[in-house]
Design an enzyme around this catalytic site. Structure first.
Site, PDB file in Angstrom:
ATOM      1  N   THR A   1      22.765  93.202  45.337  1.00  0.00           N
ATOM      2  CA  THR A   1      23.836  92.218  45.229  1.00  0.00           C
ATOM      3  C   THR A   1      25.188  92.900  45.378  1.00  0.00           C
ATOM      4  OG1 THR A   1      24.759  90.441  43.865  1.00  0.00           O
ATOM      5  CG2 THR A   1      24.075  92.425  42.719  1.00  0.00           C
TER       6      THR A   1
ATOM      7  N   THR B   1      26.669  78.841  55.507  1.00  0.00           N
ATOM      8  CA  THR B   1      27.943  79.439  55.890  1.00  0.00           C
ATOM      9  C   THR B   1      28.017  80.885  55.443  1.00  0.00           C
ATOM     10  OG1 THR B   1      29.062  77.299  55.750  1.00  0.00           O
ATOM     11  CG2 THR B   1      30.459  79.249  55.587  1.00  0.00           C
TER      12      THR B   1
ATOM     13  N   ARG C   1      23.696  75.151  26.633  1.00  0.00           N
ATOM     14  CA  ARG C   1      24.689  76.093  27.142  1.00  0.00           C
ATOM     15  C   ARG C   1      26.056  75.435  27.224  1.00  0.00           C
ATOM     16  NH1 ARG C   1      20.013  77.303  30.238  1.00  0.00           N
ATOM     17  NH2 ARG C   1      19.426  79.529  30.150  1.00  0.00           N
TER      18      ARG C   1
ATOM     19  N   HIS D   1      20.592  95.085  39.533  1.00  0.00           N
ATOM     20  CA  HIS D   1      21.279  95.608  38.353  1.00  0.00           C
ATOM     21  C   HIS D   1      21.394  97.126  38.368  1.00  0.00           C
ATOM     22  CE1 HIS D   1      21.601  91.780  36.189  1.00  0.00           C
ATOM     23  NE2 HIS D   1      20.463  91.487  36.773  1.00  0.00           N
TER      24      HIS D   1
ATOM     25  N   LYS E   1      27.784  92.227  41.261  1.00  0.00           N
ATOM     26  CA  LYS E   1      27.748  92.865  39.943  1.00  0.00           C
ATOM     27  C   LYS E   1      28.574  94.149  39.995  1.00  0.00           C
ATOM     28  CE  LYS E   1      23.640  90.505  38.278  1.00  0.00           C
ATOM     29  NZ  LYS E   1      23.627  89.429  39.302  1.00  0.00           N
TER      30      LYS E   1
END
Length: 406
Positions: A244, A277, A21, A216, A247
């Site tokens: 999430t 945190t 990568r 997603h 996204k």
């Protein structure tokens, strides 16, 4: 042992397989997404991003930016530490209320990322319930797998999106055994969608808790962006909904939404929540503004669906193979790691088109691909350039095409 030699050797193996990568250094430009500035040595060039998970372009939405600017000025940069020691910022509370409302749940709990929310929630639930058995879809995300492994609970893997196999596995355990079924709504590499209702039928039949990853799907599906479960009217039947903020919501962070008792249980026992945190208040405020906007605006979702359909139609027109699925994710199938990397590099270097190759171990060997994610802000011209460039490099690589009838 020569540690450095070992590290270099392992990296050389990955390079030889075409899987190494290389991070593309870009700088997103507010108001110009999907266009970005690419940094190459001592020069810059403009690129069009086709592989972002900022699915709806909310990372540059004026309402999101205004909320973040205001709270940054009001509260400063950071949260100051963990929520249990340094205090829970008011904007964390507001965001959790917004998320609970989005999913029709009593409560929600924030984490620093979607990965952490899966790891902490699944790991804690499976570890703390005595004798818990986890039933995990075969294609679950690495964060879910790691959370289950961390719990050391018994885990049974069921065939991907196969409720009948799940039923067979659950039937081996009596009603007194705590059972947790973990699966996703939209699978990010193939873009397929789980048969949620059928899975929930099986869960309820065997008295199992259900845990769905809507990472997603949040923001993209449902009348208010609550995900596939909202679209299908199933949120009330699901024990835990995980999502999430990084996204379609456009900022960062992860969360779970569930009953008040379950969220409090995770808050109390999950090390991944207790000892880290908290999100900066400005991030929380930006996420809240994004969710509030998407609850009331269908424009971004409708425009994205149209862009996705257009790209699929254009790919079909030139015979470029892509996996058929009902989601917003377009996996363009290459089937060779080195060619996938070559195509990605060529598109970037010659046409300023950035789409990252997806190779093993993210996907099985032989299924290497380009993962294209059209957004509402990709123009007709962007699509024209993508299709023309893909057609050119497909011929150069002597890759097979599909007939129009296929």
């Amino acid at each position: 042992m020569d540690y450095e030699a070992y590290f270099r050797g392992e990296l050389d193996t990955v390079r030889d397989e075409g899987r190494y990568r290389i991070f593309t250094e870009i700088e997103r430009r507010c108001g110009k997404f999907p266009n970005a500035t690419r940094y190459v040595d001592d020069r810059t060039e403009q690129v069009t991003v086709w592989c972002s998970n900022d699915y709806l372009g909310m990372g540059q939405h004026p309402e999101v930016l205004q909320a973040m600017h205001e709270v940054l000025d009001d509260c400063g940069a950071g949260a100051g530490g963990t929520r249990n020691i340094s205090g829970t910022n008011h904007h964390h509370v507001l965001l959790e209320r917004e998320l609970a409302d989005l999913h029709g749940k009593e409560a929600a709990l924030l984490f620093t990322s979607g990965y952490v929310s899966n790891w902490a929630a699944l790991g804690t639930l499976a570890a703390k319930m005595p004798g818990c058995v986890v039933f995990s879809d075969a294609l679950n995300h690495a964060s879910m797998i790691e959370g289950i492994r961390h719990s050391r609970a018994t885990c049974k893997v069921w065939r991907h999106n196969d409720p009948a196999h799940l039923d067979e596995l659950l039937a081996a355990y009596g009603p007194d055994v705590p059972k947790l079924v973990a699966f996703e709504s939209v699978y990010s590499m193939d873009g397929d969608i789980a048969p949620i209702a059928e899975i929930l039928d099986v869960c309820e039949k065997h008295g199992a808790m259900s845990y769905i990853d809507e990472v997603h799907a949040v923001g993209l599906y449902g009348p208010r962006g609550g995900g596939v479960a909202e679209r299908e009217g199933l949120m009330d039947r699901i024990t835990v909904i995980e999502g999430t903020l990084g996204k379609a919501i456009g900022v960062m962070g992860g969360y779970i939404a569930a009953s008040a008792a379950l969220c409090d249980f995770i808050r109390t026992f999950a090390s991944g929540f207790i000892f880290t945190t908290a999100l900066p208040p400005a991030i929380a405020a930006g996420a809240t503004a994004s969710i509030q906007h998407l609850k009331n605006s269908e424009f971004e979702r409708a425009r994205q669906r149209e862009r996705v359909a257009t790209v699929r139609r254009r790919l079909d027109g030139i015979g470029i193979p892509h996996l058929p699925n009902p989601s917003h994710i377009i996996p363009v199938m290459v089937g060779d790691a080195k060619k996938a990397k070559r195509i990605s590099d060529w598109l970037l270097d010659n046409h300023g088109i950035y789409v990252q190759p997806i190779n093993y171990p993210t996907v099985p060997r032989g299924t290497e691909r380009l993962r294209i994610t059209p957004s509402p802000v990709h123009t007709d011209g962007d699509i024209d350039r993508l299709i023309e460039a893909l057609s050119d490099i497909w011929s150069q690589c002597e890759l097979a095409r599909r007939s129009a009838a296929a």
